[in-house]
Design a protein around this motif. Sequence first.
Motif, mmCIF file in Angstrom:
data_model
loop_
_atom_site.group_PDB
_atom_site.id
_atom_site.type_symbol
_atom_site.label_atom_id
_atom_site.label_comp_id
_atom_site.label_asym_id
_atom_site.label_seq_id
_atom_site.Cartn_x
_atom_site.Cartn_y
_atom_site.Cartn_z
ATOM 1 N N PRO A 200 66.626 -33.028 -67.215
ATOM 2 C CA PRO A 200 65.204 -33.040 -66.847
ATOM 3 C C PRO A 200 64.521 -31.745 -67.295
ATOM 4 N N GLU A 201 63.226 -31.828 -67.477
ATOM 5 C CA GLU A 201 62.467 -30.705 -67.999
ATOM 6 C C GLU A 201 62.042 -29.742 -66.894
ATOM 7 N N PRO A 202 61.706 -28.491 -67.249
ATOM 8 C CA PRO A 202 61.133 -27.572 -66.257
ATOM 9 C C PRO A 202 59.877 -28.180 -65.635
ATOM 10 N N GLY A 203 59.701 -27.909 -64.354
ATOM 11 C CA GLY A 203 58.593 -28.531 -63.638
ATOM 12 C C GLY A 203 58.972 -29.832 -62.978
ATOM 13 N N TRP A 204 60.254 -30.210 -63.049
ATOM 14 C CA TRP A 204 60.774 -31.361 -62.298
ATOM 15 C C TRP A 204 60.842 -30.929 -60.835
ATOM 16 N N THR A 205 59.910 -31.376 -60.055
ATOM 17 C CA THR A 205 59.740 -30.801 -58.714
ATOM 18 C C THR A 205 60.895 -31.154 -57.782
#
Length: 357
Positions: A200-205
């Motif tokens: 998953p990408e950064p900012g995947w809360t």
Amino acid sequence: MRELHWADEALDTVLRRVGETARQVGERFPLYADPADGHWTTTGRGSWAGGFWAGLLWLRARRTGAPADRAAAAACTARLAPWTEADTATRGLILWYGTALGDGGPLRARAARSALAAYDPALGLVPWGAALGGPRSRARADGVPGLVPLLASAGTGGETVAAGHLHRHLDLCLDGSDTGRPRPSWEFTEATGWQAHPEPEPGWTRGEAWLLLAVADALLRARTPAWRPKRLHESAQLLLEQGEFLTGTLVPPALARYPDGPLDTSAAVIGAVALLKLALLPGPEAATYRTRAEDVLRHLVRTHLTPPGTPHPAGMLRDGCYDMTSGTAVRHALVWGDFFLALGLAALRGHVDLRRV
């Protein structure tokens, strides 16, 4: 303390839904439910989320005290046994949350020994594994929660490995990030060493919430130097800031770069439970953490939990996002969202000690 009768009412609504779900799924495991009709998509073995269904059944059994409910929870936990030897770091999610609230001691001990044996000293962690597909030698934010207390339950050696596993993830996800938010996924090869993985990408809360939960668990257990408590406190503060747990919206978007995209109520409720755990630590911030957690839980109950007396099944925590990238179940009830909502509500009312879950 602020009035919390709403929490008791909401908890009972969620747990009544557990009974309805049990009748619908039988011996299968619920994964996510359509918000319109409440129908669950299920799995035969539970996948990485099976422990949350067992945990919900244990929460119901603790609330009702009914022998039949206890037997149902125990039977579900027993069906998690094949995961003890599975090559996946999500054993923590499956076998900690599936056993911590009930009679799963022998299974939990077996799982802890198996996870401890999977530790790779060269990587400094228990690898993500191949059981769920993809490269084995990965580090992901969702391979930390649950596995930290599970490993720690294996004794002194387990505590050392648990601390090392967590700190290697913090080295990568926090210290290795160049985005201003945690980078939740990394892959190791002999040729390149650790390299950021795009998914998953950064900012995947939800990944940020998983990390905060793992750090909170570690701080509640940090009684030896191996845990590096000062570094854990610093990591908690960095996660709180980067993930906007105290200052952002009460329910974050599933991916931070899509602020108008699907929400993820499961990220919100995992974060709320993490804050409730942090509130158990001594310090001037404790009241702030608890108040924010209450605000999140109250908002979820009032805005995203289907109430009794509506055309939709009551007790569903809607607007969870299973996987935005693939477009899978982006506005659904998620079994782990329901679990953490029930756990948070039970903790608010003193029915559960979060130091033990």
